[in-house]
Design a protein around this motif. Structure first.
Motif, PDB file in Angstrom:
ATOM      1  N   LEU A 168      13.386  -5.786  17.834  1.00  0.00           N
ATOM      2  CA  LEU A 168      13.222  -4.354  16.752  1.00  0.00           C
ATOM      3  C   LEU A 168      11.580  -4.609  16.709  1.00  0.00           C
ATOM      4  O   LEU A 168      10.945  -5.636  16.108  1.00  0.00           O
ATOM      5  CB  LEU A 168      13.758  -4.657  15.656  1.00  0.00           C
ATOM      6  N   ARG A 169      10.675  -3.698  17.224  1.00  0.00           N
ATOM      7  CA  ARG A 169       9.182  -3.854  17.014  1.00  0.00           C
ATOM      8  C   ARG A 169       8.877  -2.665  16.192  1.00  0.00           C
ATOM      9  O   ARG A 169       8.707  -1.420  16.531  1.00  0.00           O
ATOM     10  CB  ARG A 169       8.673  -3.635  18.384  1.00  0.00           C
ATOM     11  N   PRO A 170       8.537  -3.091  14.772  1.00  0.00           N
ATOM     12  CA  PRO A 170       8.028  -2.002  13.853  1.00  0.00           C
ATOM     13  C   PRO A 170       6.970  -0.984  14.279  1.00  0.00           C
ATOM     14  O   PRO A 170       6.871  -0.022  13.914  1.00  0.00           O
ATOM     15  CB  PRO A 170       7.510  -2.838  12.713  1.00  0.00           C
ATOM     16  N   GLN A 171       5.986  -1.397  15.241  1.00  0.00           N
ATOM     17  CA  GLN A 171       5.022  -0.559  15.384  1.00  0.00           C
ATOM     18  C   GLN A 171       5.365   0.440  16.593  1.00  0.00           C
ATOM     19  O   GLN A 171       4.676   1.240  16.963  1.00  0.00           O
ATOM     20  CB  GLN A 171       3.624  -1.359  16.212  1.00  0.00           C
ATOM     21  N   SER A 172       6.721   0.301  17.247  1.00  0.00           N
ATOM     22  CA  SER A 172       7.292   1.316  18.153  1.00  0.00           C
ATOM     23  C   SER A 172       8.232   2.269  17.380  1.00  0.00           C
ATOM     24  O   SER A 172       8.967   2.762  18.101  1.00  0.00           O
ATOM     25  CB  SER A 172       7.778   0.440  19.408  1.00  0.00           C
ATOM     26  N   LEU A 173       8.249   2.272  16.116  1.00  0.00           N
ATOM     27  CA  LEU A 173       9.279   3.005  15.491  1.00  0.00           C
ATOM     28  C   LEU A 173       9.421   4.485  15.899  1.00  0.00           C
ATOM     29  O   LEU A 173      10.485   5.300  16.033  1.00  0.00           O
ATOM     30  CB  LEU A 173       9.134   3.054  13.850  1.00  0.00           C
ATOM     31  N   HIS A 215       0.765  -1.298  -0.113  1.00  0.00           N
ATOM     32  CA  HIS A 215      -0.133  -0.024  -0.033  1.00  0.00           C
ATOM     33  C   HIS A 215       0.830   1.225  -0.029  1.00  0.00           C
ATOM     34  O   HIS A 215       0.249   2.535   0.096  1.00  0.00           O
ATOM     35  CB  HIS A 215      -1.019  -0.209   1.261  1.00  0.00           C
ATOM     36  N   GLY A 216       2.053   1.221  -0.038  1.00  0.00           N
ATOM     37  CA  GLY A 216       3.152   2.306   0.010  1.00  0.00           C
ATOM     38  C   GLY A 216       3.066   3.222   1.026  1.00  0.00           C
ATOM     39  O   GLY A 216       3.573   4.268   0.902  1.00  0.00           O
ATOM     40  N   LEU A 217       2.712   2.750   2.381  1.00  0.00           N
ATOM     41  CA  LEU A 217       3.027   3.451   3.403  1.00  0.00           C
ATOM     42  C   LEU A 217       4.369   3.462   3.957  1.00  0.00           C
ATOM     43  O   LEU A 217       4.960   2.645   3.541  1.00  0.00           O
ATOM     44  CB  LEU A 217       2.020   2.801   4.636  1.00  0.00           C
ATOM     45  N   SER A 218       4.649   4.571   4.838  1.00  0.00           N
ATOM     46  CA  SER A 218       6.044   4.678   5.271  1.00  0.00           C
ATOM     47  C   SER A 218       6.331   3.930   6.470  1.00  0.00           C
ATOM     48  O   SER A 218       7.493   3.535   6.668  1.00  0.00           O
ATOM     49  CB  SER A 218       6.250   6.021   5.410  1.00  0.00           C
ATOM     50  N   SER A 219       5.157   3.217   7.003  1.00  0.00           N
ATOM     51  CA  SER A 219       5.365   2.515   8.165  1.00  0.00           C
ATOM     52  C   SER A 219       4.270   1.702   8.341  1.00  0.00           C
ATOM     53  O   SER A 219       3.201   1.839   7.800  1.00  0.00           O
ATOM     54  CB  SER A 219       5.508   3.377   9.530  1.00  0.00           C
ATOM     55  N   ALA A 250       5.488  -7.002  21.751  1.00  0.00           N
ATOM     56  CA  ALA A 250       5.605  -6.945  23.046  1.00  0.00           C
ATOM     57  C   ALA A 250       5.798  -5.305  23.421  1.00  0.00           C
ATOM     58  O   ALA A 250       6.175  -4.456  22.886  1.00  0.00           O
ATOM     59  CB  ALA A 250       6.914  -7.336  23.633  1.00  0.00           C
ATOM     60  N   ALA A 251       4.911  -5.257  24.396  1.00  0.00           N
ATOM     61  CA  ALA A 251       5.137  -3.692  25.289  1.00  0.00           C
ATOM     62  C   ALA A 251       4.616  -3.674  26.499  1.00  0.00           C
ATOM     63  O   ALA A 251       4.057  -4.996  27.025  1.00  0.00           O
ATOM     64  CB  ALA A 251       4.030  -3.010  24.281  1.00  0.00           C
ATOM     65  N   GLU A 252       4.615  -2.940  27.358  1.00  0.00           N
ATOM     66  CA  GLU A 252       4.164  -3.027  28.784  1.00  0.00           C
ATOM     67  C   GLU A 252       2.735  -3.029  28.853  1.00  0.00           C
ATOM     68  O   GLU A 252       1.745  -2.672  28.197  1.00  0.00           O
ATOM     69  CB  GLU A 252       4.077  -1.312  29.413  1.00  0.00           C
ATOM     70  N   GLY A 253       2.330  -4.252  29.528  1.00  0.00           N
ATOM     71  CA  GLY A 253       0.915  -4.988  29.685  1.00  0.00           C
ATOM     72  C   GLY A 253       0.472  -5.810  28.790  1.00  0.00           C
ATOM     73  O   GLY A 253      -0.736  -6.364  28.896  1.00  0.00           O
ATOM     74  N   VAL A 254       1.262  -5.990  27.707  1.00  0.00           N
ATOM     75  CA  VAL A 254       0.611  -6.598  26.460  1.00  0.00           C
ATOM     76  C   VAL A 254       0.745  -8.100  26.873  1.00  0.00           C
ATOM     77  O   VAL A 254      -0.210  -8.913  26.554  1.00  0.00           O
ATOM     78  CB  VAL A 254       1.608  -6.577  25.302  1.00  0.00           C
TER      79      VAL A 254
END
Length: 281
Positions: free
Chosen positions: A145-150, A56-60, A121-125
């Protein structure tokens, strides 16, 4: 007429049983044709939120929605009947707690028929992972390395460079394992850290940029196939599909402009002999 016998899908317990044994082969898939090609060669297909960047051409992956994940997961399920199919829960669909995670995960399973979901992984997950597993939803974890936490990390950066960072990754691994994750993706860490993680958790580890010490490996299929000019250091290109597409389209455009396409072989001269037409646009 009897139906042809379907191949039994690989199950979560089968993936778990591969810990320390035969390496687990994993790739991403987002469409039916690609899923069909990968299915028999893979133990696990991940419908990753990387679809936002790859297709979809998104940057993240931050802009990926649950609806997008469901649409692509449905396509992958239609194209596979052997590999275990896991679907990413995208950013903001599980972080608020167990109730939100359960609503998102159960919706994905109901609407797609996939076998499991993946969370970072993140706090509480970890507490949410335990909640999902106790209610019959298999979960794959994702650490390092967690892409959603960039946005917090300042980009896509390898993890474990400092003692504090290394301890955080180990803590994430233990938490996901204790919560009941059936497998853990380990991304962007040094071999010694990947080896330590693999040795302390019961779940199989799936490496991406984490060396060959993990119990299995995963790559973004489009990177493996050479669909992009640039690929990460940890990717081995097995083809140059980008080059093949460019060559084919160049030849097509030349043939159209010269008038040599379509030729007699691609033209219906006698419509009385044409039994059917297949049109794709």
């Amino acid at each position: 007429m009897s139906k042809s016998k379907k191949i039994a899908r690989i199950s979560v317990p089968q993936i778990l049983s591969r810990k320390g044994g035969e390496k687990i082969v994993c790739l991403t898939a987002y469409t039916t044709p690609i899923a069909e090609l990968l299915d028999l060669h893979c133990d696990l297909l991940l419908v990753g939120d990387s679809v936002g960047m790859v297709l979809h051409g998104l940057s993240s992956p931050i802009g990926v929605s649950l609806e997008m994940m469901i649409l692509h997961a449905q396509a992958v399920m239609r194209g596979s009947d052997h590999a275990l199919v896991v679907v990413d829960l995208p950013f903001s669909t599980y972080e608020r707690g167990a109730d939100q995670a359960f609503r998102s995960a159960s919706k994905v399973l109901r609407k797609t028929g996939c076998q499991a979901v993946k969370v970072e992984a993140a706090e509480g997950v970890a507490e949410s992972v335990a909640f999902l597993v106790s209610r019959g939803i298999p979960v794959m974890g994702h650490i390092g390395l967690r892409p959603q936490s960039l946005n917090v990390d300042g980009g896509f950066k390898a993890k474990g460079r400092t003692d504090d960072e290394r301890e955080r990754v180990l803590k994430e691994a233990r938490a996901m394992d204790d919560a009941g994750a059936f497998a853990i993706v380990v991304e962007g860490v040094a071999p010694d850290l990947a080896a330590e993680i693999t040795s302390i958790v019961k779940a199989p580890t799936i490496g991406i940029g984490a060396s060959n010490v993990c119990d299995g490996q995963i790559l973004v299929t489009d990177d493996l196939l050479g669909m992009f000019e640039w690929t990460p250091k940890f990717v081995r290109r097995y083809a140059d599909i980008r080059g093949l597409i460019r060559e084919a389209v160049t030849r097509y455009s030349q043939d159209v402009r010269s008038g040599s396409f379509p030729g007699d072989g691609e033209t219906y001269r006698d419509l009385t002999k044409a039994n059917s037409f297949l049109v794709r646009q």
